[in-house]
Design an enzyme around this catalytic site. Structure first.
Site, PDB file in Angstrom:
ATOM      1  CD  GLU A   1      -8.052   3.905  12.992  1.00 45.55           C
ATOM      2  OE1 GLU A   1      -9.219   3.560  13.250  1.00 45.55           O
ATOM      3  OE2 GLU A   1      -7.778   4.910  12.314  1.00 45.55           O
TER       4      GLU A   1
ATOM      5  CG  HIS B   1      -4.425   0.639   9.685  1.00 46.67           C
ATOM      6  ND1 HIS B   1      -4.927   0.810   8.407  1.00 46.67           N
ATOM      7  CD2 HIS B   1      -4.254   1.891  10.183  1.00 46.67           C
ATOM      8  CE1 HIS B   1      -5.052   2.107   8.173  1.00 46.67           C
ATOM      9  NE2 HIS B   1      -4.641   2.786   9.216  1.00 46.67           N
TER      10      HIS B   1
ATOM     11  CG  HIS C   1      -1.072   5.007   6.732  1.00 49.34           C
ATOM     12  ND1 HIS C   1      -0.889   6.137   7.502  1.00 49.34           N
ATOM     13  CD2 HIS C   1      -2.194   4.411   7.208  1.00 49.34           C
ATOM     14  CE1 HIS C   1      -1.850   6.217   8.415  1.00 49.34           C
ATOM     15  NE2 HIS C   1      -2.653   5.177   8.259  1.00 49.34           N
TER      16      HIS C   1
ATOM     17  CD  GLU D   1       3.531 -16.253  -6.616  1.00 50.49           C
ATOM     18  OE1 GLU D   1       3.154 -16.590  -5.488  1.00 50.49           O
ATOM     19  OE2 GLU D   1       3.889 -17.072  -7.475  1.00 50.49           O
TER      20      GLU D   1
ATOM     21  CG  HIS E   1      -6.785   5.904   6.321  1.00 52.34           C
ATOM     22  ND1 HIS E   1      -7.489   6.425   7.381  1.00 52.34           N
ATOM     23  CD2 HIS E   1      -5.683   5.345   6.883  1.00 52.34           C
ATOM     24  CE1 HIS E   1      -6.833   6.231   8.507  1.00 52.34           C
ATOM     25  NE2 HIS E   1      -5.738   5.560   8.234  1.00 52.34           N
TER      26      HIS E   1
END
Ligand code: 13P
Ligand code: ZN
Length: 274
Positions: A116, A140, A142, A170, A211
């Site tokens: 990525e 990134h 998951h 919050e 994803h």
């Protein structure tokens, strides 16, 4: 003295391990990049190896020429970073055209930065511009609950932002700008990188449908905290929807959101308020 004693490397490793411990990084899932400060590059330079070959990224950014990034390796497991950082993470240098990287340290058993990297790179480019150079981290992961949300809500920034803001008081304070949503796309290439970076002009976080999530920030704490807060909001949303069989009896209203914004001095994205 080893490169593993350098503060920025220690902080980077700690964040990888924190993410693993949260359960956000099954197998090789997720990736982390950090744009190094010049003084951090100099602290690490004595430990650099002979540079590898330049590798073209398929994307280009004029404002990142000559920068150095710490990156997780493609296919490497976050779980293993703390055990053998030199085999699971690397430092890459960007060329003077802003379109290629080469490894200057790490991945000592072979490998390359995350698949990525094009998305990270373009996100760094737009966030650097959007924050006057303050943004340094793209992360990134998951996390399960934010991914679950992409099966039950329309894939729009408005739907996701409102659901998350209403999930915990919050949330509007931590991400008053809201979150972007990228429809399902094939990961790892230039197309998803461009789509994500378009959203990152406006948002500091972007959901990837079915994803995961991309977050950005000026340092490791703020970026990890953003991922953590969004995923916690998503968890509460999923719990409440499941427990209530899809019905919510009450929620945080738009007037409540405006009151939070006023008292905490944050500006909420008006597009997402009724
Ligand atoms: P990498 O192992 O190449 O970083 O890929 C993991 C991932 O999450 C892809 O989206
Ligand atoms: Zn992923």
């Amino acid at each position: 003295m080893s490169i593993l004693d350098v503060e920025v490397i220690r902080s980077y490793i700690r964040m990888c391990d924190d993410g693993w411990q949260q359960g956000w990084h099954e197998r090789n899932g997720g990736n982390l990049t950090y744009r190094m400060r010049p003084e951090e590059v100099e602290q690490c330079r004595p430990f650099f190896a002979t540079p590898g070959q330049w590798v073209n990224m398929g994307v280009r950014a004029d404002n990142l020429t000559g920068e150095y990034f710490i990156s997780t390796g493609s296919g490497n497991f976050f779980r293993n970073v703390i055990l053998a950082p030199q085999d699971n993470i690397c430092i890459v240098e960007i060329n003077d055209r802003g379109d290629s990287w080469r490894i200057v340290w790490g991945l000592e058993q072979g490998g390359r930065p995350t698949s990525e990297f094009p998305s990270h790179f373009l996100n760094h480019s737009v966030r650097k511009t959007a924050t006057d150079g303050k943004n340094r981290v793209i992360y990134h992961a998951h996390p399960a609950n934010i991914i679950a949300m992409t099966y039950i809500l329309p894939l729009t920034s408005r739907d996701f932002t409102r659901a998350l803001w209403q999930s915990a008081t919050e949330c509007p304070i931590v991400f008053p700008g809201g979150v972007g949503v990228v429809p399902w796309m094939v990961p790892g290439g230039a197309d998803i990188a461009l789509a994500t970076s378009e959203l990152m002009r406006e948002f500091d976080a972007a959901v990837w449908a079915h994803h995961g999530l991309f977050c950005s920030g000026p340092d490791f704490d703020i970026t990890f905290g953003l991922m953590h807060t969004i995923e916690k909001g998503a968890q509460i949303f999923i719990l409440a929807m499941a427990a209530g069989q899809g019905k919510l009896r009450q929620t945080i209203t738009d007037d409540n959101l405006r009151a939070i914004a006023r008292d905490f001095g944050v500006t909420l994205n008006e597009n997402f308020l009724d």
